[in-house]
Design an enzyme around this catalytic site. Structure first.
Site, mmCIF file in Angstrom:
data_model
loop_
_atom_site.group_PDB
_atom_site.id
_atom_site.type_symbol
_atom_site.label_atom_id
_atom_site.label_comp_id
_atom_site.label_asym_id
_atom_site.label_seq_id
_atom_site.Cartn_x
_atom_site.Cartn_y
_atom_site.Cartn_z
ATOM 1 N N ALA A 243 0.815 -1.210 0.000
ATOM 2 C CA ALA A 243 0.000 0.000 0.000
ATOM 3 C C ALA A 243 0.853 1.267 0.000
ATOM 4 O O ALA A 243 2.078 1.230 0.138
ATOM 5 C CB ALA A 243 -0.947 -0.008 1.192
ATOM 6 N N HIS A 244 0.164 2.385 -0.119
ATOM 7 C CA HIS A 244 0.810 3.688 -0.290
ATOM 8 C C HIS A 244 1.730 4.045 0.868
ATOM 9 O O HIS A 244 1.445 3.784 2.019
ATOM 10 C CB HIS A 244 -0.243 4.792 -0.474
ATOM 11 C CG HIS A 244 -1.175 4.945 0.686
ATOM 12 N ND1 HIS A 244 -0.999 5.895 1.657
ATOM 13 C CD2 HIS A 244 -2.299 4.275 1.021
ATOM 14 C CE1 HIS A 244 -1.976 5.816 2.541
ATOM 15 N NE2 HIS A 244 -2.774 4.831 2.177
ATOM 16 N N ASN A 245 2.871 4.609 0.515
ATOM 17 C CA ASN A 245 3.873 5.113 1.460
ATOM 18 C C ASN A 245 4.579 4.018 2.255
ATOM 19 O O ASN A 245 5.296 4.320 3.208
ATOM 20 C CB ASN A 245 3.293 6.151 2.419
ATOM 21 C CG ASN A 245 2.975 7.463 1.733
ATOM 22 O OD1 ASN A 245 1.829 7.695 1.335
ATOM 23 N ND2 ASN A 245 3.968 8.309 1.547
#
Length: 330
Positions: A243-245
């Site tokens: 997922a993001h980051n």
């Protein structure tokens, strides 16, 4: 068809040859399915019992195992049969699909894109504005690389892979079929009136290091801001979500159906077992292992192994499972 003598294979592996076979070896196969023209592998004591009934003419075995080769059969003793197996498999590996033309006439390549020497771009590929491909990049049919993405030398993207805008991809990577890199991170908040959801823009990108391999149908989402990072040498199985980051260190392994929620940090050499889930904003330090099916809710220390849902230190969790079994028998 490729075939080798047992002496040729032993010279390649630099092992200790026990016994002899006159049979030319035409490929590797598992013990139970092998024919008399196959070489097989024995990496632990639990597989020794299958050797006598196997039709294989040869086997690569760990040098700490005691096995008799038998009539017209041979053994190659090595330190690590699994690594030797990789060498043998590479020897017999069939060639990759061939390109009749380096760049297929149906590929759409923006005039501003930079294509390195020796690149191959298959049918119906799309290469967007200001994309830069290094030398020897291979895009199999139906790959999309969107604007301002850079891809390093000798990276391979198999059919169906989509690499979104502004991604930075290293060299010698392999992306198997239908990999998604750089799609929007999953970010929503309830609206002020409580009657819907507001999408949070995801304006970052994905950075992938060198020698990374990502399995079929896996996803690496771009960051809300800054970058989602996959470090050098990471190996990611099929059907994995990053997922993001999130940030992965070097040489991490993620098995199938596992997933990182947003802003997870992995140190170097972390191993995530199949179907394990990692909570957002969690840190798993270098050398740690997460057992299959576990749910990590808290940070994990370097070198620690955790199991269960919620995940706990492995020995403590195993004691709990034993206690629960004893209670169930009462």
């Amino acid at each position: 068809m490729k075939s080798y003598s047992i002496e040729e294979l032993n010279n390649l592996l630099k092992g200790e040859l026990i016994g002899h076979t006159t049979q030319q070896i035409e490929g590797p196969e598992q013990l139970q399915n092998a024919k008399n023209n196959h070489i097989t592998f024995i990496g632990s004591t639990k597989y020794i019992k299958f050797w006598e009934d196997s039709k294989a003419c040869a086997a690569v075995i760990n040098d700490n195992l005691s096995v008799e080769p038998g009539d017209n059969r041979a053994l190659i003793k090595v330190k690590n049969a699994d690594l030797a197996m990789a060498t043998i498999l590479e020897l017999y590996n069939p060639p990759a699909p061939e390109f009749e033309t380096d760049i297929h006439p149906t590929a759409v390549i923006h005039e501003s894109a930079t294509i390195g020497d020796g690149c191959k771009i298959g049918a119906n590929c799309y290469v967007g504005k200001n994309v830069a491909l290094g030398s020897g990049v291979i895009l199999y049919p139906n790959v999309c690389v969107f604007d301002e993405t850079t891809i390093g030398d000798h990276t391979i993207a198999w059919s169906g892979t989509v690499i979104r805008e502004r991604c930075i991809i290293g060299s010698h990577c392999i992306f198997h079929t239908n990999v998604s890199i750089g799609a929007d991170g999953f970010g929503y908040r309830p609206s002020d009136d409580g009657r819907g959801l507001v999408k949070i823009p995801q304006i970052g990108n994905v950075i992938i290091g060198h020698y990374v391999e990502i399995g079929a149908n896996s996803c690496v989402d771009r960051a809300k801001f800054s970058s989602t990072i996959v470090g050098d040498g990471c190996k990611i199985d099929n059907l994995v979500q990053i997922a993001h980051n999130s940030i992965m260190g070097r040489s991490c392994i993620m098995a199938g159906h596992s997933g990182l929620a947003g802003s997870v940090t992995l140190g170097d050499g972390v191993i995530i077992g199949g179907s394990a889930s990692i909570k957002d904003h969690t840190t798993i330090e270098s050398g740690a292992t997460v057992g299959a099916g576990s749910g990590v809710m808290n940070n994990v220390k370097a070198g620690e192994t955790v199991l269960g849902y919620p995940a706990q230190e492995a020995k403590a969790m195993l004691k709990q499972w034993v206690a629960m079994r004893r209670m169930a028998k009462k």
